[in-house]
Design a protein around this motif. Structure first.
Motif, mmCIF file in Angstrom:
data_model
loop_
_atom_site.group_PDB
_atom_site.id
_atom_site.type_symbol
_atom_site.label_atom_id
_atom_site.label_comp_id
_atom_site.label_asym_id
_atom_site.label_seq_id
_atom_site.Cartn_x
_atom_site.Cartn_y
_atom_site.Cartn_z
ATOM 1 N N THR A 12 -13.465 6.241 -15.374
ATOM 2 C CA THR A 12 -12.523 5.781 -16.445
ATOM 3 C C THR A 12 -12.589 4.070 -16.213
ATOM 4 O O THR A 12 -12.450 3.329 -17.278
ATOM 5 C CB THR A 12 -11.199 5.987 -16.359
ATOM 6 O OG1 THR A 12 -10.991 7.444 -16.236
ATOM 7 C CG2 THR A 12 -10.030 5.482 -16.971
ATOM 8 N N VAL A 13 -12.872 3.649 -14.956
ATOM 9 C CA VAL A 13 -13.096 2.095 -14.851
ATOM 10 C C VAL A 13 -14.310 1.686 -15.571
ATOM 11 O O VAL A 13 -14.328 0.756 -16.402
ATOM 12 C CB VAL A 13 -13.123 1.736 -13.293
ATOM 13 C CG1 VAL A 13 -13.525 0.246 -13.165
ATOM 14 C CG2 VAL A 13 -11.737 1.847 -12.826
ATOM 15 N N GLU A 55 -4.925 -1.772 -17.849
ATOM 16 C CA GLU A 55 -5.408 -0.450 -17.012
ATOM 17 C C GLU A 55 -6.500 -0.686 -15.916
ATOM 18 O O GLU A 55 -6.348 -0.228 -14.943
ATOM 19 C CB GLU A 55 -6.103 0.226 -18.086
ATOM 20 C CG GLU A 55 -6.566 1.586 -17.471
ATOM 21 C CD GLU A 55 -6.832 2.933 -18.561
ATOM 22 O OE1 GLU A 55 -7.142 3.980 -18.286
ATOM 23 O OE2 GLU A 55 -6.614 2.373 -19.782
ATOM 24 N N HIS A 57 -11.509 8.312 -11.892
ATOM 25 C CA HIS A 57 -10.904 7.275 -11.736
ATOM 26 C C HIS A 57 -11.947 6.284 -11.976
ATOM 27 O O HIS A 57 -12.030 5.200 -12.828
ATOM 28 C CB HIS A 57 -10.155 6.963 -10.438
ATOM 29 C CG HIS A 57 -9.568 5.785 -10.305
ATOM 30 N ND1 HIS A 57 -10.299 4.493 -9.691
ATOM 31 C CD2 HIS A 57 -8.548 4.971 -10.556
ATOM 32 C CE1 HIS A 57 -9.731 3.524 -9.623
ATOM 33 N NE2 HIS A 57 -8.430 3.547 -10.139
ATOM 34 N N THR A 67 -4.567 -2.228 -13.008
ATOM 35 C CA THR A 67 -4.016 -0.843 -12.354
ATOM 36 C C THR A 67 -4.913 -0.190 -11.408
ATOM 37 O O THR A 67 -4.547 0.331 -10.177
ATOM 38 C CB THR A 67 -3.217 0.082 -13.182
ATOM 39 O OG1 THR A 67 -2.307 -0.990 -13.909
ATOM 40 C CG2 THR A 67 -2.366 1.116 -12.473
ATOM 41 N N ARG A 68 -5.889 0.132 -12.087
ATOM 42 C CA ARG A 68 -7.021 1.197 -11.363
ATOM 43 C C ARG A 68 -7.885 0.560 -10.407
ATOM 44 O O ARG A 68 -8.294 1.438 -9.488
ATOM 45 C CB ARG A 68 -7.838 1.770 -12.562
ATOM 46 C CG ARG A 68 -7.245 2.759 -13.417
ATOM 47 C CD ARG A 68 -8.219 3.352 -14.403
ATOM 48 N NE ARG A 68 -7.486 4.364 -15.183
ATOM 49 C CZ ARG A 68 -7.289 5.805 -14.864
ATOM 50 N NH1 ARG A 68 -7.743 6.187 -13.678
ATOM 51 N NH2 ARG A 68 -6.712 6.419 -15.671
ATOM 52 N N THR A 69 -8.131 -0.533 -10.180
ATOM 53 C CA THR A 69 -8.810 -1.330 -9.254
ATOM 54 C C THR A 69 -7.855 -1.998 -8.152
ATOM 55 O O THR A 69 -8.500 -2.991 -7.432
ATOM 56 C CB THR A 69 -9.750 -2.247 -9.843
ATOM 57 O OG1 THR A 69 -9.048 -3.495 -10.650
ATOM 58 C CG2 THR A 69 -10.734 -1.456 -10.610
#
Length: 603
Positions: free
Chosen positions: A47-48, A94, A44, A97-99
């Motif tokens: 990816t960020v 994205e 994760h 969403t991820r953070t």
């Protein structure tokens, strides 16, 4: 006992191993899940960082396309710009969403999104200005170029800041992952070593148990050989039977001698098949056995029970019979009969239980008992005849004695004025003799009437004592006797009981010391199954050698000139107390008074 002791640690260690396996499995699942979560967080974070970098590259590509278009005017250079717009939009979603679980990154993302939009707006403006070809427009672009550069620098700074934040998070998550792996390795190693040690211990215990069982089997074989040798040489006839079928599997030498059968005739057959007990004897025994067992089921139902239930019946019968055994009339092969006391025991061999039956020949004892019973019955018959004779004799003697007494009285009256004193003396002897004879016959008649020809009834001893004291009022007043008594119980007895109290209290008054006021105490003690009555006095007392003789009929310790009486009173007391199932005795010392004790059963 030893087997059960070894089973406990084996079961315990097996349980520990199973518990360790379950704990290890659960810990493995937990560790794998935790590693998956940590790795997912690392992916994760990466990816960020990559998405941020991709946004930066997309902006650079957009900027490159914008410069190519401005330099050449060729619209083909705008293709990277259009692609960058799509990538940046997708990447921004994205990143949001991820953070979403990180407020700092969300705030940075807000700033980055504003700057990206501003940069894209500048690029769009520059492209629009390029499409205007006048010189003034080119001069107008310069400020936008400068603002675009400043914005791009800020975008790079924000992206570096966000990547640094993600890098810190990745390092933390990597550290956690490595820690989880290290913890798992330690736990796996410790559990492995512990499981190995427990398994070694369990193996040791199992091997030791196997050795013990082997040794026990050898000892059992030796013990079994000794058992059968002792069994065979036992001085009491014995048989070993299978529970459930009652088949005899082994019998000792004395058994074959007692019953007259050979080994081939006995082994594998039950006592019922051998007809050791006659049908008549079985009919006598069954109610006794059922009474011992307190069973409501029929004999046929009990005989049809499975071995497990039969075993329980034998245990119950053994407990009920105790060491007494049971008298059984057995039949030998030749038809002769003999009495034996039979008893049962259980024995376990090779994990199977058997019944040991013992037969102790008591024929001689039984014959002696039958003779004693016959003698007792004959003695009882003779006693009844003697009692009947005493009753008839004493009753019939009353009439001639009364005649003698009447004529003696008439003769005394007629010769009242006769001057011969010797004749008056002889008449006095006759009158006193007939009076004593009358009292003796009366007492003998009363003695013969004491028998179990009536039913017992509740008797209040307090009321009975009051009646006795009322009857003895004259003697009590004359002797100035003090009589003390406590509250007495109600007993189940015969009416004759009144004579006991009357005889003992009147004797205590009669046999008083000269110039001494009689003091008599009547007391009672509860002894559980019986009452102990005591009548204590302060009279002349009785020497020890005479303390049993006084209860015999017609036995007197004193001359009639000293104390009147027929010598029947205490023998009456003894007969009445024994009729109730109790006993009577005296504790006394010459010159120090007496205590007459007697017991009466409560039932």
């Amino acid at each position: 006992m030893a087997s059960s002791k070894i089973k406990i640690p084996i079961y315990s260690l097996t349980g520990v191993i199973l518990a360790l396996l379950i704990v290890t499995m659960l810990f493995s699942l937990f560790t794998i899940q935790r590693l998956k979560n940590n790795l997912a967080m690392q992916v994760h974070t990466t990816t960020v960082m990559l998405t941020l970098n991709d946004n930066l590259i997309s902006l650079l590509n957009a900027e490159t396309g914008e410069r190519g278009f401005i330099a050449t005017g060729d619209t083909n250079y705008l293709e990277p710009f259009n692609l960058a717009l799509q990538n940046i939009t997708r990447n921004t979603i994205e990143l949001r969403t991820r953070t979403k679980d990180n407020p700092i990154q969300q705030k940075n993302l807000d700033t980055l999104e504003q700057l990206i939009n501003k940069k894209l707006s500048i690029i769009t403006t520059l492209i629009a200005l390029k499409k205007q070809t006048d010189q003034q427009t080119k001069e107008t672009m310069l400020p936008f170029f400068r603002e675009g550069k400043r914005t791009m620098d800020r975008i790079r700074a924000i992206i570096r800041s966000m990547q640094a934040e993600e890098l810190v998070l990745r390092e933390e998550r990597t550290t956690k992952t490595n820690g989880s792996i290290a913890d798992a390795q330690v736990i796996y190693i410790v559990e492995g070593i512990f499981s190995f040690l427990v398994t070694l211990l369990l193996t040791f215990l199992i091997i030791r148990e196997l050795d013990r069982r082997k040794k026990t089997e050898q000892e059992l074989a030796i013990s079994s050989e000794r058992f059968f040798k002792i069994f065979d040489e036992n001085p009491i006839a014995m048989s070993l039977s299978e529970i459930g079928t009652d088949k005899i599997l082994f019998a000792n030498a004395l058994f074959y001698k007692f019953f007259g059968y050979s080994r081939e005739e006995v082994i594998g057959r039950s006592s019922e098949q051998l007809k050791l007990i006659s049908p008549e004897e079985e009919a006598r025994l069954y109610p006794i056995l059922i009474d011992h067992l307190q069973e409501t089921r029929s004999v046929s139902e009990l005989q049809a029970l499975p071995p497990e239930e039969s075993e329980k019946l034998i245990i119950r019968l053994k407990q009920a019979m105790g060491d007494k055994g049971l008298d059984v009339l057995y039949t030998r092969k030749n038809g002769e009969t003999f009495y034996a006391i039979v008893s049962y025991d259980l024995i376990e061999m090779d994990n199977k239980k058997y019944t040991i039956t013992s037969y102790q020949d008591v024929s001689e004892q039984k014959n002696a008992e039958n003779k004693i019973i016959s003698y007792s019955m004959e003695l009882e018959r003779q006693n009844k005849e003697i009692e009947q004779f005493a009753y008839v004799a004493s009753h019939d003697l009353q009439e001639p004695l009364r005649t003698i007494s009447n004529f003696s009285s008439l003769l005394t009256e007629k010769l009242e004025t006769f001057p011969d004193n010797e004749i008056h003396k002889y008449l006095g002897y006759i009158n006193r003799g007939t009076k004593r004879m009358s009292g003796l016959i009366f007492d003998l008649l009363e003695y013969s009437r004491i028998r179990k020809n009536i039913s017992k009834e509740p008797i209040d001893c307090n009321k009975l004592l009051s009646e006795v004291l009322s009857d003895l009022t004259a003697g009590i007043k004359e002797s100035r006797a003090e009589i003390h008594f406590q509250k007495l119980p109600v007993v189940n007895g015969y009416p004759y009981l009144k004579s006991v109290f009357q005889n003992l209290i009147s004797n205590a008054i009669k046999f008083k010391k000269k110039e001494t006021q009689p003091v008599i105490t009547v007391s009672v003690m509860d002894k559980g199954n019986e009452f102990l009555f005591s009548i204590k006095d302060n009279g002349i007392g009785i020497e020890k050698i005479y303390q049993e003789r006084i209860f015999l009929i017609f036995q007197r310790l004193h001359n009639r000139s000293e104390y009147e009486g027929t010598g029947i009173g205490l023998s009456q007391c003894k007969k009445i107390i024994e009729l109730h199932g109790g006993k009577i005795w005296v504790e006394s010392e010459l010159g120090k008074g007496s205590i007459f004790n007697f017991t009466l059963p409560k039932i």
